[in-house]
Each structure stands twice: as structure tokens, then as C-alpha cells.
Design a protein around this motif. Sequence first.
Motif, PDB file in Angstrom:
ATOM      1  N   THR A 232      40.097  44.244  35.909  1.00  0.00           N
ATOM      2  CA  THR A 232      40.016  42.873  35.720  1.00  0.00           C
ATOM      3  C   THR A 232      41.161  42.094  35.482  1.00  0.00           C
ATOM      4  O   THR A 232      42.162  42.618  34.663  1.00  0.00           O
ATOM      5  CB  THR A 232      39.276  42.620  34.421  1.00  0.00           C
ATOM      6  OG1 THR A 232      37.967  43.049  34.718  1.00  0.00           O
ATOM      7  CG2 THR A 232      39.170  41.283  34.114  1.00  0.00           C
ATOM      8  N   SER A 233      41.592  41.035  36.179  1.00  0.00           N
ATOM      9  CA  SER A 233      42.716  40.224  35.939  1.00  0.00           C
ATOM     10  C   SER A 233      42.412  38.818  35.720  1.00  0.00           C
ATOM     11  O   SER A 233      42.399  38.099  36.714  1.00  0.00           O
ATOM     12  CB  SER A 233      43.785  40.383  36.892  1.00  0.00           C
ATOM     13  OG  SER A 233      44.921  39.689  36.536  1.00  0.00           O
ATOM     14  N   CYS A 237      39.629  40.420  40.278  1.00  0.00           N
ATOM     15  CA  CYS A 237      39.713  41.860  40.422  1.00  0.00           C
ATOM     16  C   CYS A 237      40.811  42.131  41.280  1.00  0.00           C
ATOM     17  O   CYS A 237      40.894  41.882  42.433  1.00  0.00           O
ATOM     18  CB  CYS A 237      38.336  42.465  40.781  1.00  0.00           C
ATOM     19  SG  CYS A 237      37.009  42.509  39.707  1.00  0.00           S
ATOM     20  N   GLU A 238      41.865  42.774  40.818  1.00  0.00           N
ATOM     21  CA  GLU A 238      42.933  43.272  41.383  1.00  0.00           C
ATOM     22  C   GLU A 238      42.937  44.675  41.743  1.00  0.00           C
ATOM     23  O   GLU A 238      42.582  45.571  40.890  1.00  0.00           O
ATOM     24  CB  GLU A 238      44.305  42.870  40.574  1.00  0.00           C
ATOM     25  CG  GLU A 238      44.474  41.293  40.718  1.00  0.00           C
ATOM     26  CD  GLU A 238      45.812  41.114  39.989  1.00  0.00           C
ATOM     27  OE1 GLU A 238      46.390  41.948  39.458  1.00  0.00           O
ATOM     28  OE2 GLU A 238      46.114  39.606  39.653  1.00  0.00           O
TER      29      GLU A 238
END
Length: 272
Positions: A232-233, A237-238
Motif C-alpha cells: 500500500t502506498s 498499490c505499488e
Amino acid sequence: MPQLFRTTWRANLSLGIQMSAVLIGFTLCALLLFSMPAFAQSTSQSVPENATATSYGDGWKCNAGYRLSGDVCAAVVVPENAYPTNRTYGLGWECLHGFRENDEATCVAVIVPDGGFLDSSGERWHCSRGFLKIDDTCQEIVVPANAYLADTTYGPAWECKRGFEALDDRCVAIVVPANAYLNSSGYGQPWTCERGYFVQDGTCAAVMIPEHAYLDDATYGTGWKCERGYATSGVNCETIELPANAHLDRSGNRWNCNKNFKSSKGLCVLDN
């Protein structure tokens, strides 16, 4: 001469002793004869009429139907609306069904108010369902619209039907927002957002799922969760970039160093 005197003296002494013994025996018999009637009379007088001597000791007790009054056993007076119990203890009587004892002397009728009923004891009353006991009366419970009687020992005697909530003495309709449904909770918010929506300012807003994420039914958080290999970022989502000698942990959203390596400045270095 002396021999004759001694013989006469001995004969007189023997006769005197015999007469004394007879006199003593007669006296004892007389005493017994006079004392026996007195003892029997004393015994008969110790137990009064309508009483029975106890099987042990010197006491006595009144017969059934009689009660001790001073030193005699008097007949039990059964008041009106009562019946004799024929017991040697208590009052000797009990009130009929529908009457109650008053000052251990009379039996008064149990007054059952309108909306009430006499309980099985015959000495008390209770209010019927739909009525509330207030002092010596049973007042009818006013059930508002969209409500029903509730068998509760505290709080209001009625509850609102499903889809309604109590407001003062009324049941008002629950306003369920779009994309929500009524829940069965007895407290708090009476509705729940459907899957894919979350509470926002009294409404149910749609969960915005970013790329590489999926719906999460947890009651807390953002309502979505990143797929394995992503972290999570913010609201996205990265991709997780694994350093050398590292692997994804059990959640799939973080990484750990392999065995014999430790994390240091975003890398996995030998743990020597």
C-alpha cells in the motif's frame, strides 16, 4: 434369783424390739397410703384438659384443635373464610383460597383489580399481559403504531417492529440509505452498508479499489487490500522491489531477509 431376773429382762427386751418394729412398719404403711393419692392427684392436675403428656420428660402439649392460653388448652376459634388445619403448631387455621390473613385474627378477601388475576397461592394478584401494575391497579399498556408488547422486566413494555426505532413514545421508520440494509443490532446504527461500500457522512459510499487490489471485508481500514507482491502506498498499490537475499513474508505485502542475512538500509547483508 439373779438368773430369773436376767431371763425376764431379756424377754421384755425382745418383746419391746418386736413391738417397735411393728409400730415403725405401720407408720410407713400409713405414710405410703396417704401419699399415693396425693401423688396421683398431683400428676393428674399437671396435665390440663384437652392436652396430652409428652412421651419424654414431665411436659405436655395441647391436642390438635386446641392452643395454649395461659395454663389451659383452649379450643381454636376458626374465623370466617378459614378452615382448621388440625395441627399442633401455628394458628391452627388457614384462610381459604382468595383470602389472606389479617393480624392473625381474620381472613380478608383479596381484591383483584380490573386487568389482573389471582395467582396460584390464592393470597396475591398479578396484572395480566398488556397491563402494568401501578399501586393497587392494573393500567392498560398503550402500544404505539408499529410496535408490539414485550415481555421485559425493565424499560418500556413494548418494542418497535423491524424497520422502526423508538422516539419518545412513538415508533418512527428507520431511514436506510442507498446501498445499505437493516441489521439486527439492538444498539448503535440500525443499518449496515452493503459489501463494496463504507459509511461516509450518514451514507454508503462505494469503495474505490485501486489497480492490483481487491475488496477487503474487514470492519476497519480502507475496504481494500493490495495483492501479493504489492504494498500500500497512499491510495495505490505499488510493486514490491525485493533486494538480493530477500523473500516476501506470509502476508505477501512485505519482505524479509533470508536466513543468515539481516536487514540494513533496505538491503539484506550477511549476519556474521
